[in-house]
Enzyme design. Structure first.
Site: not given
Ligand code: PMV
Length: 336
Positions: A106, A111-113, A115-116, A157
């Protein structure tokens, strides 16, 4: 001349176990790949003169490979492609390629969509050229695309998605892969509300500007929880890990990045017997993660759904049931 083969590759979603937000300010964080959700890319040779086309199947959109796209998703995919090809030493003008992207992750849920998707695309490109792309290089390339999405991300991520193992991450240091002492089952509850990471990071920054002492004390406290959680994870002490997650959630809530939906799902999970639970990712929407107690998994899932989760994703760390990245060539190719 670059030998291009049809190749497919994938990369997992990620969840932050502890440490989000504080990690932006140099404290450590723990994250793990999500075993049940992946993004996939298939790269295949196209007719000579066709150029590059990227098909984003979930969005029902297709984009030319060269730059100039106005749509944000298209710009992101084009940038990932450009960064990947450049690192592989292959200029895009010479290529006739069809690239297909699909994802089970999602979007905008922490959940790092993004980046994945870029990791899957870069792995598939490398595989189609019979090249290796190691996790450290992949992570640094995906980081470049993450900057386009999030401004100045900590790097957690791209690291988790590229290493595809539980990691101890601290900005500016090499990530450390964690060996878990006991199998862990995580239940990820999706509020259905987009997580606005840029906004939550900006809000925490504004809070720190107003009150640096209190905010830095919160980050320090989170950093201590993360260090204890690493030991708990390595020793398989899941009750301790769970209680540290709950403490981390309370600090994140005090920083203002939780929400009514996230708090409710955390409470529901705990009432149903979870060992711990917390928001995961940027917060202000997105997902929470619960640490399941053996034998209570189904009850926790039902409680999360009753509490308003639009979906619950199971993820396993250690033990059986983990997927790996597996880039593979599918068939013989052609010269481009
Ligand atoms: O991208 P997300 O929503 O999984 O969150 C990142 C985590 C944070 O610490 C809030 C931001 C970061 O760059 O590490």
């Amino acid at each position: 001349m670059t030998l291009l083969l049809t190749a497919c590759a994938s990369a997992p979603a990620k969840t932050i176990l502890l440490g989000e937000h504080a990690v932006v300010y140099g404290r450590p964080a723990l994250a793990a790949p999500v075993s049940g959700r992946r993004a996939r890319a298939i790269v295949s040779p196209a007719e000579p003169g066709h150029g590059i086309t990227i098909y984003a199947r979930d969005l029902d959109r297709c984009y030319p490979g060269a730059g100039g796209c106005v749509d944000g998703d298209g710009q992101f995919l084009q940038a990932a492609l450009r960064i990947g090809l450049c690192a592989l030493g292959c200029p895009s003008e010479d290529l006739d390629l069809s690239i297909e992207i699909r994802s089970e992750i999602p979007v905008a849920r922490g959940l790092g969509s993004g980046a994945a998707v870029s990791a899957a695309l870069m792995r598939a490109l490398a595989c189609s050229m019979k090249m290796e792309i190691d996790p450290a290089l992949l992570s640094s390339l995906v980081y470049e695309t993450e900057k386009l999405l999030h401004g100045s991300p900590s790097g957690i991520d791209n690291t988790t998605v590229a290493y595809e193992r539980p990691v101890w991450f601290r900005p500016g240091e090499s990530p450390e892969v964690i060996e878990v002492g006991a199998p862990v089952t995580l239940l990820i509850g999706d509020t259905g509300v987009p997580s606005r990471t840029r906004e939550s990071v900006a809000m925490v920054r504004a809070r720190r500007e107003c009150d640096p002492a209190t905010t830095d004390a919160c980050f320090d406290a989170i950093g201590c929880l993360v260090a204890r959680a690493r030991a708990a994870l390595e020793q398989g002490d899941l009750p301790l890990l769970g209680s540290l997650m709950i403490e981390n959630h309370a600090i994140l809530a005090s920083l203002g990045v939780s929400s009514g939906d996230l708090d409710r799902l955390v409470s529901e999970a705990m009432a149903a017997g979870a060992l711990g639970a917390k928001l995961s990712g940027g917060g202000m929407g997105g997902c929470m993660v619960a640490l399941a107690q053996p034998g209570r998994t189904e009850g926790i899932i039902q409680a999360l759904l009753k509490g308003g989760a639009v979906q619950v994703i199971r993820s396993h760390i250690g033990g059986t049931g983990q997927q790996t990245s597996g880039a593979s060539q599918v068939q013989g190719g052609q010269h481009a």
